[in-house]
Design a protein around this motif. Structure first.
Motif, PDB file in Angstrom:
ATOM      1  N   CYS A 137       0.817  -1.219   0.000  1.00  0.00           N
ATOM      2  CA  CYS A 137       0.000   0.000   0.000  1.00  0.00           C
ATOM      3  C   CYS A 137       0.848   1.266   0.000  1.00  0.00           C
ATOM      4  O   CYS A 137       0.363   2.341  -0.374  1.00  0.00           O
ATOM      5  CB  CYS A 137      -0.916   0.016   1.218  1.00  0.00           C
ATOM      6  SG  CYS A 137      -2.090  -1.353   1.301  1.00  0.00           S
ATOM      7  N   ASN A 138       2.092   1.168   0.434  1.00  0.00           N
ATOM      8  CA  ASN A 138       2.962   2.346   0.541  1.00  0.00           C
ATOM      9  C   ASN A 138       3.838   2.567  -0.687  1.00  0.00           C
ATOM     10  O   ASN A 138       4.748   3.391  -0.655  1.00  0.00           O
ATOM     11  CB  ASN A 138       3.847   2.218   1.782  1.00  0.00           C
ATOM     12  CG  ASN A 138       3.044   2.168   3.064  1.00  0.00           C
ATOM     13  OD1 ASN A 138       2.080   2.907   3.222  1.00  0.00           O
ATOM     14  ND2 ASN A 138       3.422   1.282   3.977  1.00  0.00           N
ATOM     15  N   THR A 139       3.576   1.834  -1.762  1.00  0.00           N
ATOM     16  CA  THR A 139       4.357   2.026  -2.986  1.00  0.00           C
ATOM     17  C   THR A 139       4.133   3.425  -3.549  1.00  0.00           C
ATOM     18  O   THR A 139       3.001   3.881  -3.673  1.00  0.00           O
ATOM     19  CB  THR A 139       3.957   0.983  -4.046  1.00  0.00           C
ATOM     20  OG1 THR A 139       4.164  -0.325  -3.532  1.00  0.00           O
ATOM     21  CG2 THR A 139       4.773   1.169  -5.325  1.00  0.00           C
ATOM     22  N   GLU A 140       5.229   4.111  -3.868  1.00  0.00           N
ATOM     23  CA  GLU A 140       5.166   5.443  -4.456  1.00  0.00           C
ATOM     24  C   GLU A 140       6.007   5.481  -5.727  1.00  0.00           C
ATOM     25  O   GLU A 140       7.128   4.969  -5.734  1.00  0.00           O
ATOM     26  CB  GLU A 140       5.692   6.504  -3.475  1.00  0.00           C
ATOM     27  CG  GLU A 140       4.890   6.606  -2.196  1.00  0.00           C
ATOM     28  CD  GLU A 140       5.425   7.686  -1.263  1.00  0.00           C
ATOM     29  OE1 GLU A 140       6.386   8.387  -1.657  1.00  0.00           O
ATOM     30  OE2 GLU A 140       4.885   7.821  -0.154  1.00  0.00           O
ATOM     31  N   VAL A 141       5.465   6.068  -6.772  1.00  0.00           N
ATOM     32  CA  VAL A 141       6.182   6.191  -8.044  1.00  0.00           C
ATOM     33  C   VAL A 141       6.348   7.675  -8.352  1.00  0.00           C
ATOM     34  O   VAL A 141       5.359   8.402  -8.458  1.00  0.00           O
ATOM     35  CB  VAL A 141       5.415   5.499  -9.192  1.00  0.00           C
ATOM     36  CG1 VAL A 141       6.242   5.570 -10.476  1.00  0.00           C
ATOM     37  CG2 VAL A 141       5.092   4.064  -8.836  1.00  0.00           C
ATOM     38  N   LYS A 142       7.576   8.098  -8.476  1.00  0.00           N
ATOM     39  CA  LYS A 142       7.857   9.503  -8.792  1.00  0.00           C
ATOM     40  C   LYS A 142       8.019   9.641 -10.304  1.00  0.00           C
ATOM     41  O   LYS A 142       8.757   8.869 -10.926  1.00  0.00           O
ATOM     42  CB  LYS A 142       9.118   9.971  -8.056  1.00  0.00           C
ATOM     43  CG  LYS A 142       8.973   9.881  -6.529  1.00  0.00           C
ATOM     44  CD  LYS A 142      10.193  10.436  -5.825  1.00  0.00           C
ATOM     45  CE  LYS A 142      10.081  10.241  -4.311  1.00  0.00           C
ATOM     46  NZ  LYS A 142       8.869  10.878  -3.746  1.00  0.00           N
ATOM     47  N   MET A 143       7.318  10.598 -10.884  1.00  0.00           N
ATOM     48  CA  MET A 143       7.318  10.776 -12.338  1.00  0.00           C
ATOM     49  C   MET A 143       7.490  12.250 -12.691  1.00  0.00           C
ATOM     50  O   MET A 143       7.180  13.139 -11.882  1.00  0.00           O
ATOM     51  CB  MET A 143       5.990  10.293 -12.943  1.00  0.00           C
ATOM     52  CG  MET A 143       5.630   8.853 -12.660  1.00  0.00           C
ATOM     53  SD  MET A 143       4.139   8.382 -13.586  1.00  0.00           S
ATOM     54  CE  MET A 143       3.380   7.249 -12.442  1.00  0.00           C
ATOM     55  N   THR A 144       7.940  12.501 -13.898  1.00  0.00           N
ATOM     56  CA  THR A 144       8.077  13.875 -14.395  1.00  0.00           C
ATOM     57  C   THR A 144       7.600  13.964 -15.832  1.00  0.00           C
ATOM     58  O   THR A 144       7.536  12.959 -16.556  1.00  0.00           O
ATOM     59  CB  THR A 144       9.544  14.350 -14.333  1.00  0.00           C
ATOM     60  OG1 THR A 144      10.341  13.475 -15.132  1.00  0.00           O
ATOM     61  CG2 THR A 144      10.060  14.372 -12.909  1.00  0.00           C
ATOM     62  N   LEU A 145       7.292  15.173 -16.233  1.00  0.00           N
ATOM     63  CA  LEU A 145       6.923  15.441 -17.623  1.00  0.00           C
ATOM     64  C   LEU A 145       7.330  16.872 -17.938  1.00  0.00           C
ATOM     65  O   LEU A 145       6.977  17.802 -17.201  1.00  0.00           O
ATOM     66  CB  LEU A 145       5.420  15.261 -17.822  1.00  0.00           C
ATOM     67  CG  LEU A 145       4.884  15.450 -19.251  1.00  0.00           C
ATOM     68  CD1 LEU A 145       5.515  14.457 -20.199  1.00  0.00           C
ATOM     69  CD2 LEU A 145       3.369  15.319 -19.260  1.00  0.00           C
ATOM     70  N   ASN A 146       8.061  17.058 -19.002  1.00  0.00           N
ATOM     71  CA  ASN A 146       8.501  18.389 -19.413  1.00  0.00           C
ATOM     72  C   ASN A 146       8.094  18.635 -20.851  1.00  0.00           C
ATOM     73  O   ASN A 146       8.180  17.744 -21.691  1.00  0.00           O
ATOM     74  CB  ASN A 146      10.025  18.504 -19.304  1.00  0.00           C
ATOM     75  CG  ASN A 146      10.497  18.436 -17.871  1.00  0.00           C
ATOM     76  OD1 ASN A 146      10.324  19.372 -17.115  1.00  0.00           O
ATOM     77  ND2 ASN A 146      11.075  17.307 -17.493  1.00  0.00           N
ATOM     78  N   ASP A 147       7.646  19.845 -21.114  1.00  0.00           N
ATOM     79  CA  ASP A 147       7.509  20.282 -22.493  1.00  0.00           C
ATOM     80  C   ASP A 147       8.054  21.699 -22.582  1.00  0.00           C
ATOM     81  O   ASP A 147       8.721  22.168 -21.667  1.00  0.00           O
ATOM     82  CB  ASP A 147       6.060  20.170 -22.992  1.00  0.00           C
ATOM     83  CG  ASP A 147       5.090  21.010 -22.174  1.00  0.00           C
ATOM     84  OD1 ASP A 147       5.523  22.058 -21.651  1.00  0.00           O
ATOM     85  OD2 ASP A 147       3.910  20.637 -22.074  1.00  0.00           O
ATOM     86  N   GLN A 148       7.762  22.391 -23.625  1.00  0.00           N
ATOM     87  CA  GLN A 148       8.378  23.693 -23.848  1.00  0.00           C
ATOM     88  C   GLN A 148       7.828  24.787 -22.939  1.00  0.00           C
ATOM     89  O   GLN A 148       8.414  25.853 -22.820  1.00  0.00           O
ATOM     90  CB  GLN A 148       8.202  24.105 -25.315  1.00  0.00           C
ATOM     91  CG  GLN A 148       8.926  23.173 -26.282  1.00  0.00           C
ATOM     92  CD  GLN A 148       8.690  23.573 -27.726  1.00  0.00           C
ATOM     93  OE1 GLN A 148       7.842  24.407 -28.023  1.00  0.00           O
ATOM     94  NE2 GLN A 148       9.450  22.994 -28.631  1.00  0.00           N
TER      95      GLN A 148
END
Length: 249
Positions: A137-148
């Motif tokens: 239950c404590n699983t965490e996924v760090k994500m990013t997204l970049n555009d202009q």
């Protein structure tokens, strides 16, 4: 080309998509819960007062409750294809119902994941996974997204299909959503069914019939104040358009 279409050139991360839907082995349900978020906006050195958004789920229903305005918006997924929206005015115990496929602000509601999670599966699929920590239950996924034009960071809780924190930065503006509490009926006293049932007992009016009644003071007041049409909720670009996929409205 619409601004958000720039996201289409972002790296399509199959890994992120799989992670977002991964089975973490958590035994707590993601279909019945209450998640409370604090939302803040900073422009330069000026920070606007924080607001609160409460996300409720009960099976195929999801609600966004705004305590400051005493308004709750709900969406129900019907036969896995149609979405029925209702706007509840909690202070008046009244409701405006919108039929599935009815156009609201010129748009038909089609993406239930956006309402259910505050961010759509389409955007999650475009994000790039940076790190996964914890388990179950404590699983965490760090994500990013970049555009202009902007930089987005996200911490995703796959066991619950929930945002833990989300920041979008662009043109000197930073907007942040932060999960402040999470409650489950499995762990504590929480009646998600009762939350929806209480509102479903309000006096309701079909959106298509509003124009036929000029004697109802509530409807007159809400029309004059511009509260009748349901507004978008969830995560926004710096220009106020919802971050929900390949288009804006």
């Amino acid at each position: 080309m619409q601004r958000f279409s720039l996201l289409l050139i972002a790296i399509f991360s199959v890994t992120a998509m799989k992670t977002a839907k991964a089975d973490t082995g958590c035994t707590l349900s993601s279909q019945s819960l209450k998640a409370t978020y604090q939302v803040t906006t900073t422009r330069g050195n000026s920070e606007s007062p924080a607001t609160t958004l409460m996300l409720w789920r009960d099976g195929n229903k999801v609600a966004h409750q705004y305590p400051q305005t005493k308004i709750t918006e709900t969406w129900q997924l019907i036969r896995d294809t149609h979405i029925k929206a209702v706007r509840y005015f909690d202070g008046h115990k009244r409701a405006i119902e919108y039929q599935p496929n009815e156009r609201i602000h010129g748009k038909v509601e089609k993406d239930f994941s956006y309402r259910y999670q505050l961010i759509s599966d389409g955007v999650l699929a475009k994000m790039v996974e940076q790190e996964t920590v914890g388990e179950g239950c404590n699983t965490e996924v760090k994500m990013t997204l970049n555009d202009q034009v902007q930089h987005i960071t996200l911490t995703w809780l796959p066991a619950f299909r929930l945002i833990k924190d989300f920041q979008v930065e662009a043109k000197g503006m930073k907007r942040e959503w932060r999960l402040t509490s999470l409650a489950h009926p499995d762990k504590e006293k929480l009646d998600t069914h009762g939350f929806f049932a209480e509102r479903e007992a309000y006096q309701s009016t079909d959106y298509a019939d509003i124009g036929d009644d000029h004697t109802d003071p509530f409807l007159t007041k809400m029309v004059n104040q511009g509260f009748i049409e349901a507004g978008a909720s969830g995560f926004y670009h710096q220009d106020g358009h919802a971050i929900e996929g390949q288009h804006k409205h």
